[in-house]
Design a protein around this motif. Structure first.
Motif, mmCIF file in Angstrom:
data_model
loop_
_atom_site.group_PDB
_atom_site.id
_atom_site.type_symbol
_atom_site.label_atom_id
_atom_site.label_comp_id
_atom_site.label_asym_id
_atom_site.label_seq_id
_atom_site.Cartn_x
_atom_site.Cartn_y
_atom_site.Cartn_z
ATOM 1 N N HIS A 1 13.312 21.850 -40.978
ATOM 2 C CA HIS A 1 12.966 20.535 -40.416
ATOM 3 C C HIS A 1 14.076 19.522 -40.669
ATOM 4 O O HIS A 1 14.450 18.760 -39.765
ATOM 5 C CB HIS A 1 11.645 20.050 -41.026
ATOM 6 N N ARG A 2 14.625 19.550 -41.875
ATOM 7 C CA ARG A 2 15.690 18.591 -42.202
ATOM 8 C C ARG A 2 16.987 18.937 -41.463
ATOM 9 O O ARG A 2 17.732 18.024 -41.086
ATOM 10 C CB ARG A 2 15.927 18.566 -43.716
ATOM 11 N N ILE A 3 17.240 20.201 -41.265
ATOM 12 C CA ILE A 3 18.425 20.586 -40.489
ATOM 13 C C ILE A 3 18.325 20.037 -39.075
ATOM 14 O O ILE A 3 19.302 19.516 -38.512
ATOM 15 C CB ILE A 3 18.584 22.127 -40.481
ATOM 16 N N ILE A 4 17.122 20.105 -38.489
ATOM 17 C CA ILE A 4 16.914 19.585 -37.132
ATOM 18 C C ILE A 4 17.069 18.059 -37.116
ATOM 19 O O ILE A 4 17.667 17.487 -36.187
ATOM 20 C CB ILE A 4 15.538 20.018 -36.609
ATOM 21 N N LEU A 5 16.559 17.390 -38.153
ATOM 22 C CA LEU A 5 16.706 15.926 -38.230
ATOM 23 C C LEU A 5 18.170 15.519 -38.325
ATOM 24 O O LEU A 5 18.614 14.567 -37.668
ATOM 25 C CB LEU A 5 15.936 15.382 -39.438
ATOM 26 N N VAL A 6 18.922 16.232 -39.143
ATOM 27 C CA VAL A 6 20.346 15.923 -39.293
ATOM 28 C C VAL A 6 21.081 16.150 -37.981
ATOM 29 O O VAL A 6 21.936 15.344 -37.566
ATOM 30 C CB VAL A 6 20.961 16.781 -40.420
ATOM 31 N N ALA A 7 20.737 17.249 -37.294
ATOM 32 C CA ALA A 7 21.375 17.540 -36.004
ATOM 33 C C ALA A 7 21.034 16.459 -34.980
ATOM 34 O O ALA A 7 21.882 16.070 -34.163
ATOM 35 C CB ALA A 7 20.933 18.914 -35.509
ATOM 36 N N LYS A 8 19.806 15.944 -35.022
ATOM 37 C CA LYS A 8 19.406 14.867 -34.113
ATOM 38 C C LYS A 8 20.187 13.589 -34.433
ATOM 39 O O LYS A 8 20.669 12.890 -33.532
ATOM 40 C CB LYS A 8 17.905 14.595 -34.280
ATOM 41 N N ARG A 9 20.324 13.310 -35.700
ATOM 42 C CA ARG A 9 21.056 12.105 -36.111
ATOM 43 C C ARG A 9 22.521 12.171 -35.706
ATOM 44 O O ARG A 9 23.108 11.154 -35.315
ATOM 45 C CB ARG A 9 20.939 11.937 -37.631
ATOM 46 N N ARG A 10 23.101 13.346 -35.755
ATOM 47 C CA ARG A 10 24.504 13.511 -35.388
ATOM 48 C C ARG A 10 24.715 13.697 -33.890
ATOM 49 O O ARG A 10 25.844 13.700 -33.413
ATOM 50 C CB ARG A 10 25.098 14.722 -36.130
ATOM 51 N N GLY A 11 23.619 13.821 -33.145
ATOM 52 C CA GLY A 11 23.752 13.996 -31.705
ATOM 53 C C GLY A 11 24.084 15.422 -31.297
ATOM 54 O O GLY A 11 24.564 15.646 -30.179
ATOM 55 N N TRP A 12 23.801 16.379 -32.174
ATOM 56 C CA TRP A 12 24.091 17.767 -31.852
ATOM 57 C C TRP A 12 23.002 18.389 -30.982
ATOM 58 O O TRP A 12 23.214 19.448 -30.389
ATOM 59 C CB TRP A 12 24.247 18.593 -33.146
ATOM 60 N N ILE A 13 21.843 17.728 -30.908
ATOM 61 C CA ILE A 13 20.757 18.181 -30.026
ATOM 62 C C ILE A 13 20.257 16.974 -29.236
ATOM 63 O O ILE A 13 20.472 15.824 -29.635
ATOM 64 C CB ILE A 13 19.593 18.817 -30.815
ATOM 65 N N THR A 14 19.558 17.232 -28.127
ATOM 66 C CA THR A 14 19.066 16.154 -27.264
ATOM 67 C C THR A 14 17.693 15.676 -27.729
ATOM 68 O O THR A 14 17.005 16.350 -28.513
ATOM 69 C CB THR A 14 18.979 16.632 -25.814
ATOM 70 N N ASP A 15 17.276 14.503 -27.200
ATOM 71 C CA ASP A 15 15.936 13.985 -27.510
ATOM 72 C C ASP A 15 14.863 14.937 -26.998
ATOM 73 O O ASP A 15 13.823 15.124 -27.649
ATOM 74 C CB ASP A 15 15.754 12.602 -26.887
ATOM 75 N N GLU A 16 15.089 15.513 -25.860
ATOM 76 C CA GLU A 16 14.107 16.442 -25.291
ATOM 77 C C GLU A 16 13.937 17.666 -26.184
ATOM 78 O O GLU A 16 12.795 18.106 -26.437
ATOM 79 C CB GLU A 16 14.549 16.868 -23.891
ATOM 80 N N GLN A 17 15.021 18.211 -26.683
ATOM 81 C CA GLN A 17 14.937 19.359 -27.588
ATOM 82 C C GLN A 17 14.206 18.979 -28.873
ATOM 83 O O GLN A 17 13.397 19.751 -29.392
ATOM 84 C CB GLN A 17 16.342 19.868 -27.928
ATOM 85 N N PHE A 18 14.491 17.801 -29.365
ATOM 86 C CA PHE A 18 13.854 17.350 -30.607
ATOM 87 C C PHE A 18 12.347 17.139 -30.413
ATOM 88 O O PHE A 18 11.541 17.513 -31.285
ATOM 89 C CB PHE A 18 14.524 16.060 -31.076
ATOM 90 N N ASN A 19 11.944 16.553 -29.297
ATOM 91 C CA ASN A 19 10.529 16.269 -29.059
ATOM 92 C C ASN A 19 9.697 17.534 -28.924
ATOM 93 O O ASN A 19 8.506 17.544 -29.266
ATOM 94 C CB ASN A 19 10.371 15.409 -27.803
#
Length: 339
Positions: free
Chosen positions: A266-284
């Protein structure tokens, strides 16, 4: 009276004696008779001239018209909130409570309890009306986003978990994990096998770094690196310490302490979202929630300038309060025209 007569007689006698004496000087007598108008004053006395006193000019009193008094403006009467309104309760309920506490008579306590009962009944009315307002409105009904039925919510959790695993595997292709540990750290020994599972299940490359230069017991990570000052540069002060490192050598902290496998992902995904490595759609998609596109905040923020104009038209610029009926009409129009 006798004295007065004596004086008269004395004067008469004196008058009798006067003519022989005066006859000695006829010129004087003739002058006397010629000047008889002067009376008994036979010698001329210079009468001093009367000094004329300066005329005192009395100041003229000019009547001035009284100044017109400015009209007294009536004092503005400050009216308090309506009785039993929310504002009235916020202001006065604590006062009744204090009164009942300081002077706990039956009347004071009873009044406070009546008001408390009123507030509870009003809260119940509010809750009932809330249910009526929510039913049938997809933007307000939480069932549209997160079903309350157990079987449905569990299924949603599984879908979100699958999306999270899939996204973590895609991030593993772009990034790895730095694992700082100490050989004498019990928490480091606890975290090591969990990281082994992360590597096996999701494909993350784990780079173990020993701060004290010694391996972990049982050779969990036999191919470790010895810290060469990286821990100090990154500010590591607790162990284990995890960092996500991208293929472009970007380093982001994950945690300093022990985490479960689910929390690490979960934290890896949050960090990737913060850095812009994944999109908002992928995160949601990793959230166990449906219909995230129906976001009232996102939809109405785009219309904030129009709401400001409506507020100005209501002549309440101090608070920009918009009457509920106008605001409700605007929100419904904007939400449903875009969906």
């Amino acid at each position: 009276m006798l004295r007065f007569n004596k004086k008269i007689l004395f004067a008469l006698g004196l008058a009798i004696l006067t003519p022989p004496v005066l006859s000695q000087d006829r010129e004087s007598n003739s002058r006397f008779y010629e000047r008889k108008a002067e009376g008994w004053f036979w010698y001329k006395e210079e009468i001093p001239e009367e000094k004329t006193e300066p005329e005192i000019v009395e100041p003229k009193i000019v009547a001035t018209a009284p100044k017109a008094e400015s009209p007294i403006e009536p004092k503005e009467i400050i009216q308090g909130p309506s009785v039993f309104s929310a504002a009235w309760f916020r202001e006065n309920l604590p006062k009744y409570k204090d009164k009942a506490w300081d002077d706990p008579t039956i009347e004071n306590v009873r009044v406070y309890m009546y008001l408390q009962r009123y507030a509870m009944d009003r809260s119940e009315q509010f809750a009932d009306t809330t249910e009526l307002a929510v039913v049938g409105d997809p933007f307000l009904d939480e069932e549209t986003r997160r079903p309350s039925a157990t079987f449905a919510s569990q299924k949603l959790d599984r879908w979100a978990g699958q999306e999270k695993d899939s996204l973590a595997r895609s991030i593993a292709k772009k990034a790895g994990v730095f694992f700082f540990f100490r050989s004498d750290s019990g928490t480091s020994r606890t975290q090591a096998p969990i990281l082994k599972m992360l590597a096996a299940r999701d494909g993350f490359t784990i780079l173990p770094i020993s701060v004290d230069g010694k391996p972990l017991p049982n050779d969990v990570f036999p191919n470790f690196k010895v810290d060469d000052g990286q821990a100090e540069k990154l500010g590591v002060n607790a162990y284990p310490a995890l960092y996500l490192v991208s293929e472009n050598h970007e380093i982001e902290p994950i945690s300093q302490g022990v985490l479960s496998l689910a929390d690490i992902k979960h934290r890896i995904i949050l960090v990737a979202k913060r850095r812009g490595w994944i999109t908002d759609e992928q995160f949601n998609k990793t959230k166990p929630i449906l219909n995230l596109d129906s976001n009232i905040a996102a939809l109405l923020d785009e219309q904030s300038y129009k709401l400001s104009n409506i507020a100005k038209d209501t002549n309440n610029q101090e608070t920009n309060f918009i009457p509920p009926e106008k605001l409700a009409e605007f929100i419904k129009q904007k939400l449903y025209e875009d969906n």
